[in-house]
Design a protein around this motif. Structure first.
Motif, mmCIF file in Angstrom:
data_model
loop_
_atom_site.group_PDB
_atom_site.id
_atom_site.type_symbol
_atom_site.label_atom_id
_atom_site.label_comp_id
_atom_site.label_asym_id
_atom_site.label_seq_id
_atom_site.Cartn_x
_atom_site.Cartn_y
_atom_site.Cartn_z
ATOM 1 N N ALA A 24 0.855 -1.183 0.000
ATOM 2 C CA ALA A 24 0.000 0.000 0.000
ATOM 3 C C ALA A 24 0.892 1.235 0.000
ATOM 4 O O ALA A 24 1.820 1.344 0.807
ATOM 5 N N SER A 25 0.608 2.147 -0.904
ATOM 6 C CA SER A 25 1.430 3.342 -1.057
ATOM 7 C C SER A 25 0.585 4.592 -0.859
ATOM 8 O O SER A 25 -0.602 4.596 -1.162
ATOM 9 N N GLY A 26 1.214 5.642 -0.347
ATOM 10 C CA GLY A 26 0.487 6.877 -0.098
ATOM 11 C C GLY A 26 0.153 7.028 1.375
ATOM 12 O O GLY A 26 0.672 6.317 2.228
ATOM 13 N N SER A 27 -0.761 7.920 1.652
ATOM 14 C CA SER A 27 -1.150 8.192 3.044
ATOM 15 C C SER A 27 -2.207 7.185 3.490
ATOM 16 O O SER A 27 -3.404 7.452 3.465
ATOM 17 N N VAL A 28 -1.708 6.018 3.903
ATOM 18 C CA VAL A 28 -2.594 4.926 4.306
ATOM 19 C C VAL A 28 -2.587 4.797 5.820
ATOM 20 O O VAL A 28 -1.527 4.648 6.418
ATOM 21 N N PHE A 29 -3.748 4.836 6.409
ATOM 22 C CA PHE A 29 -3.856 4.666 7.853
ATOM 23 C C PHE A 29 -3.931 3.194 8.244
ATOM 24 O O PHE A 29 -3.288 2.759 9.186
ATOM 25 N N PRO A 101 -7.613 5.563 4.166
ATOM 26 C CA PRO A 101 -6.667 6.672 4.046
ATOM 27 C C PRO A 101 -6.527 7.434 5.359
ATOM 28 O O PRO A 101 -7.430 7.420 6.202
ATOM 29 N N VAL A 102 -5.400 8.081 5.521
ATOM 30 C CA VAL A 102 -5.192 8.938 6.684
ATOM 31 C C VAL A 102 -6.244 10.037 6.687
ATOM 32 O O VAL A 102 -6.513 10.650 5.657
ATOM 33 N N GLY A 103 -6.862 10.266 7.853
ATOM 34 C CA GLY A 103 -7.883 11.297 7.970
ATOM 35 C C GLY A 103 -9.284 10.800 7.676
ATOM 36 O O GLY A 103 -10.242 11.573 7.773
ATOM 37 N N SER A 104 -9.400 9.533 7.333
ATOM 38 C CA SER A 104 -10.714 8.950 7.036
ATOM 39 C C SER A 104 -10.985 7.800 7.990
ATOM 40 O O SER A 104 -10.066 7.201 8.535
#
Length: 121
Positions: A24-29, A101-104
């Motif tokens: 998983a790439s990116g802003s992943v929570f 995602p981060v923030g979700s």
């Protein structure tokens, strides 16, 4: 932007092993459930293996006893270890995962780009 990056495909001889990775790439929570699917030419996409968010694993008939799915929740990466590869395992392999995602607080469904596995005799 969140997405899944697959790697590890290639050309192997029948009977050999191969391990696929899906990161998983990116802003992943959070990485939740993950699955591996494959599609051979002229055939429908089929389930190979899946792992629930609790770690329960399920395998398609073609994968039972030969393939193993695992997930590293900390590294947010999943793996598919394929042993005893057969000619009929030749296909494009796709990973699928629920990523938050981060923030979700809501997980979304994502697919990797696919990686080619070719088994030769």
């Amino acid at each position: 932007q969140v997405h899944l990056v697959e790697s590890g495909g290639g050309v192997v001889q029948a009977g050999e092993s191969l391990q696929l990775s899906c990161a998983a790439s990116g802003s992943v929570f959070r990485l939740g459930a993950m699955g591996w699917y494959r599609q051979a030419p002229g055939k429908q996409r089929e389930l190979v293996a899946q792992s629930s968010s609790m770690g329960t694993t399920t395998y398609g008939d073609s994968a039972k006893g030969r393939f193993t799915i695992s997930v590293d929740s900390v590294e947010k990466t999943g793996f598919l270890l394929m042993n005893g590869l057969k000619l009929e395992d030749t296909a494009i392999y796709y990973c699928n995962a629920l990523l938050t995602p981060v923030g979700s607080e809501v997980p979304n469904d994502y697919w990797g780009q696919g990686t080619q596995v070719t088994v030769s005799s």
